[in-house]
Design an enzyme around this catalytic site. Sequence first.
Site, PDB file in Angstrom:
ATOM      1  N   ASP A  91      -8.760  -1.407   2.857  1.00  0.00           N
ATOM      2  CA  ASP A  91      -8.943   0.004   2.579  1.00  0.00           C
ATOM      3  C   ASP A  91      -9.366   0.788   3.816  1.00  0.00           C
ATOM      4  O   ASP A  91     -10.529   1.145   3.994  1.00  0.00           O
ATOM      5  CB  ASP A  91      -9.972   0.167   1.448  1.00  0.00           C
ATOM      6  CG  ASP A  91      -9.733   1.455   0.685  1.00  0.00           C
ATOM      7  OD1 ASP A  91      -9.068   2.334   1.244  1.00  0.00           O
ATOM      8  OD2 ASP A  91     -10.212   1.574  -0.447  1.00  0.00           O
TER       9      ASP A  91
ATOM     10  N   ASP B 157     -14.458   3.579   4.691  1.00  0.00           N
ATOM     11  CA  ASP B 157     -14.845   3.237   3.314  1.00  0.00           C
ATOM     12  C   ASP B 157     -15.509   1.860   3.341  1.00  0.00           C
ATOM     13  O   ASP B 157     -15.056   0.903   2.697  1.00  0.00           O
ATOM     14  CB  ASP B 157     -13.612   3.265   2.413  1.00  0.00           C
ATOM     15  CG  ASP B 157     -13.955   3.440   0.943  1.00  0.00           C
ATOM     16  OD1 ASP B 157     -15.146   3.394   0.595  1.00  0.00           O
ATOM     17  OD2 ASP B 157     -13.021   3.618   0.145  1.00  0.00           O
TER      18      ASP B 157
ATOM     19  N   ASP C 207       0.202  -9.101   3.926  1.00  0.00           N
ATOM     20  CA  ASP C 207       0.025 -10.390   3.265  1.00  0.00           C
ATOM     21  C   ASP C 207      -1.086 -10.298   2.234  1.00  0.00           C
ATOM     22  O   ASP C 207      -2.090  -9.624   2.443  1.00  0.00           O
ATOM     23  CB  ASP C 207      -0.345 -11.464   4.296  1.00  0.00           C
ATOM     24  CG  ASP C 207       0.847 -11.842   5.156  1.00  0.00           C
ATOM     25  OD1 ASP C 207       1.945 -11.287   4.934  1.00  0.00           O
ATOM     26  OD2 ASP C 207       0.668 -12.675   6.068  1.00  0.00           O
TER      27      ASP C 207
ATOM     28  N   ASN D  15     -14.645  -3.021  -0.952  1.00  0.00           N
ATOM     29  CA  ASN D  15     -13.384  -3.016  -0.211  1.00  0.00           C
ATOM     30  C   ASN D  15     -13.227  -4.272   0.634  1.00  0.00           C
ATOM     31  O   ASN D  15     -12.546  -4.266   1.653  1.00  0.00           O
ATOM     32  CB  ASN D  15     -13.297  -1.782   0.691  1.00  0.00           C
ATOM     33  CG  ASN D  15     -12.927  -0.545  -0.106  1.00  0.00           C
ATOM     34  OD1 ASN D  15     -12.127  -0.623  -1.045  1.00  0.00           O
ATOM     35  ND2 ASN D  15     -13.508   0.581   0.242  1.00  0.00           N
TER      36      ASN D  15
ATOM     37  N   ARG E 262       0.890  -1.167   0.000  1.00  0.00           N
ATOM     38  CA  ARG E 262       0.000   0.000   0.000  1.00  0.00           C
ATOM     39  C   ARG E 262       0.923   1.210   0.000  1.00  0.00           C
ATOM     40  O   ARG E 262       1.687   1.416   0.945  1.00  0.00           O
ATOM     41  CB  ARG E 262      -0.816  -0.056   1.275  1.00  0.00           C
ATOM     42  CG  ARG E 262      -1.814   1.027   1.414  1.00  0.00           C
ATOM     43  CD  ARG E 262      -3.112   0.587   0.810  1.00  0.00           C
ATOM     44  NE  ARG E 262      -4.149   1.538   1.106  1.00  0.00           N
ATOM     45  CZ  ARG E 262      -5.225   1.688   0.369  1.00  0.00           C
ATOM     46  NH1 ARG E 262      -5.400   0.950  -0.702  1.00  0.00           N
ATOM     47  NH2 ARG E 262      -6.134   2.556   0.696  1.00  0.00           N
TER      48      ARG E 262
ATOM     49  N   GLU F  74      -8.194   3.827   4.643  1.00  0.00           N
ATOM     50  CA  GLU F  74      -7.731   5.218   4.568  1.00  0.00           C
ATOM     51  C   GLU F  74      -8.770   6.214   5.055  1.00  0.00           C
ATOM     52  O   GLU F  74      -8.438   7.358   5.351  1.00  0.00           O
ATOM     53  CB  GLU F  74      -7.251   5.557   3.155  1.00  0.00           C
ATOM     54  CG  GLU F  74      -8.324   5.595   2.116  1.00  0.00           C
ATOM     55  CD  GLU F  74      -7.743   5.555   0.698  1.00  0.00           C
ATOM     56  OE1 GLU F  74      -6.535   5.374   0.533  1.00  0.00           O
ATOM     57  OE2 GLU F  74      -8.542   5.692  -0.234  1.00  0.00           O
TER      58      GLU F  74
HETATM   59  N1  LIG Z   1      -4.098  -7.647   1.296  1.00  0.00           N
HETATM   60  C1  LIG Z   1      -4.610  -7.812   0.071  1.00  0.00           C
HETATM   61  N2  LIG Z   1      -4.712  -9.046  -0.464  1.00  0.00           N
HETATM   62  C2  LIG Z   1      -5.196  -9.223  -1.712  1.00  0.00           C
HETATM   63  N3  LIG Z   1      -5.589  -8.216  -2.512  1.00  0.00           N
HETATM   64  C3  LIG Z   1      -5.517  -6.967  -2.039  1.00  0.00           C
HETATM   65  C4  LIG Z   1      -5.021  -6.683  -0.733  1.00  0.00           C
HETATM   66  N4  LIG Z   1      -5.052  -5.339  -0.553  1.00  0.00           N
HETATM   67  C5  LIG Z   1      -5.536  -4.824  -1.686  1.00  0.00           C
HETATM   68  N5  LIG Z   1      -5.811  -5.782  -2.585  1.00  0.00           N
HETATM   69  C6  LIG Z   1      -6.333  -5.598  -3.961  1.00  0.00           C
HETATM   70  O1  LIG Z   1      -6.152  -4.247  -4.349  1.00  0.00           O
HETATM   71  C7  LIG Z   1      -7.397  -3.610  -4.592  1.00  0.00           C
HETATM   72  C8  LIG Z   1      -7.387  -2.184  -4.092  1.00  0.00           C
HETATM   73  O2  LIG Z   1      -7.204  -2.173  -2.688  1.00  0.00           O
HETATM   74  P1  LIG Z   1      -7.805  -1.033  -1.767  1.00  0.00           P
HETATM   75  O3  LIG Z   1      -9.300  -1.028  -1.871  1.00  0.00           O
HETATM   76  O4  LIG Z   1      -7.241  -1.192  -0.424  1.00  0.00           O
HETATM   77  O5  LIG Z   1      -7.175   0.242  -2.459  1.00  0.00           O
HETATM   78  P2  LIG Z   1      -7.726   1.623  -3.021  1.00  0.00           P
HETATM   79  O6  LIG Z   1      -6.714   2.079  -3.996  1.00  0.00           O
HETATM   80  O7  LIG Z   1      -8.026   2.514  -1.922  1.00  0.00           O
HETATM   81  O8  LIG Z   1      -9.057   1.300  -3.766  1.00  0.00           O
HETATM   82  P3  LIG Z   1     -10.401   2.187  -3.922  1.00  0.00           P
HETATM   83  O9  LIG Z   1     -10.024   3.604  -4.001  1.00  0.00           O
HETATM   84  O10 LIG Z   1     -11.031   1.628  -5.147  1.00  0.00           O
HETATM   85  O11 LIG Z   1     -11.235   1.891  -2.723  1.00  0.00           O
HETATM   86  C9  LIG Z   1      -8.420  -4.487  -3.896  1.00  0.00           C
HETATM   87  O12 LIG Z   1      -9.690  -4.403  -4.507  1.00  0.00           O
HETATM   88  C10 LIG Z   1      -7.820  -5.873  -4.028  1.00  0.00           C
HETATM   89  O13 LIG Z   1      -8.112  -6.407  -5.304  1.00  0.00           O
HETATM   90 MG   LIG Z   2     -10.627   0.381  -2.106  1.00  0.00          MG
END
Ligand SMILES: Nc1ncnc2c1ncn2[C@@H]1O[C@H](COP(=O)(O)OP(=O)(O)OP(=O)(O)O)[C@@H](O)[C@H]1O
Ligand SMILES: [Mg+2]
Length: 375
Positions: free
Chosen positions: A263, A245, A133, A250, A78, A265
């Site tokens: 997610d 969120d 992970d 998510n 992240r 944040e």
């Molecule tokens: N720990 C994890 N294991 C597997 N896949 C993950 C993991 N963390 C994130 N992902 C993948 O990455 C994608 C985006 O993650 P996340 O929702 O945390 O980020 P984001 O950029 O804030 O997304 P959004 O703005 O669309 O909510 C998830 O939908 C998932 O497919």
């Molecule tokens: Mg997300």
Amino acid sequence: MTQAPPPADLKMQRSSRDASTLPARLAEWLAGVLPPGADPAVTLHHGIDANGMSSETLILDVAWTEDGERRLGEYVARVAPAPHDFPVFPTYALADQYDAIRIVGETTDVPVPQVRWFEPTGEVLGTPFFLMDRIDGLVPQDVLPYNFGDNWLHDAPHEDQRRLQDATVDVIARLHAIPDAGVTFSFLDPPHPGDTALARNLARTRAWYDFAVADIGRSPLVERGLDWLEAHLPDTDEAVLCWGDSRIGNVLYRDFEPVGVLDWEMAALGPRELDLSWIVFAHQVFETITGMLELPGMPHFLREEDVKATYAERAGVEVGDLHWYHVYNAVQWCIVFMRTGARQIHFGEIERPDDLESLFHHKPLMERLLDEAGA
Ligand SMILES: Nc1ncnc2c1ncn2[C@@H]1O[C@H](COP(=O)(O)OP(=O)(O)OP(=O)(O)O)[C@@H](O)[C@H]1O
Ligand SMILES: [Mg+2]
């Protein structure tokens, strides 16, 4: 103004980070984090295009040597967005996300990814990041929204969809039940003026709007919403851990059960209605879009009365009217669309619209909510 030609890879344009040198830089950093002789090698994957708009999420494998054997770990990084990448939020408290996930993992049985190493300096990738992970599971898609059809969730039997819905509401109930959240998660109290956690959340949202205006201009609709929200602030000083969120988009699911709550944040201290409204409202945004396109959508899914009933059963708390919170969340969705719109304009993905409110896919829904409120 001439428009830049469409970039060959729109996704990469979202970020100015150079993907070709990332594995080597990550491996060098890991060599300093892992025990001597680990000799880490990093393989970077892609394939998170369906979701993921507001921050950088990298999928990677790490091979390293331990006890004389080569091991393989599957991780997700992240990465905090850089200011020139038009981030959705004005500040990005990555350490708070890390700590929120870590503490939820340590103190509840809510399935969150195990967080691993945190790189706070920004010297490795340009901005801070952490590794967690990787969890195997499916996420309901945002692009195109799952309720458009032709995806695993939409095409599933209604009883499986309902199982997913109820299990997700149960996750929210368990997060809200964490005792002494105001103390444990004090770092998630918005650092804005206000007598209650909710007032401080609203003040933060007003500041977030002001930040968005600088790049894309003002929205009378958002200002009408914010003015009404400030004039009708609910009288509550509740401060539970809100995931923020709290959308099914998510969550990673296996067999319609949550296996990864992602997610963090937008995590904050505040009243439980924030999360309950958000999960209902996010679906209503998608239903507004299918409604405009005269698609059937999923009207039976994530209905407010069903979510509230399940929550009351699982949490033992009856929540009242969510109208104020829906307006609040409608405003937040507007601001997200202002930021993603500004970014798309900046990277040449769309023309600057004459009316920025045309970026608000949920505009009819928001107008209806404001009209109903007499705003
Ligand atoms: N720990 C994890 N294991 C597997 N896949 C993950 C993991 N963390 C994130 N992902 C993948 O990455 C994608 C985006 O993650 P996340 O929702 O945390 O980020 P984001 O950029 O804030 O997304 P959004 O703005 O669309 O909510 C998830 O939908 C998932 O497919
Ligand atoms: Mg997300």
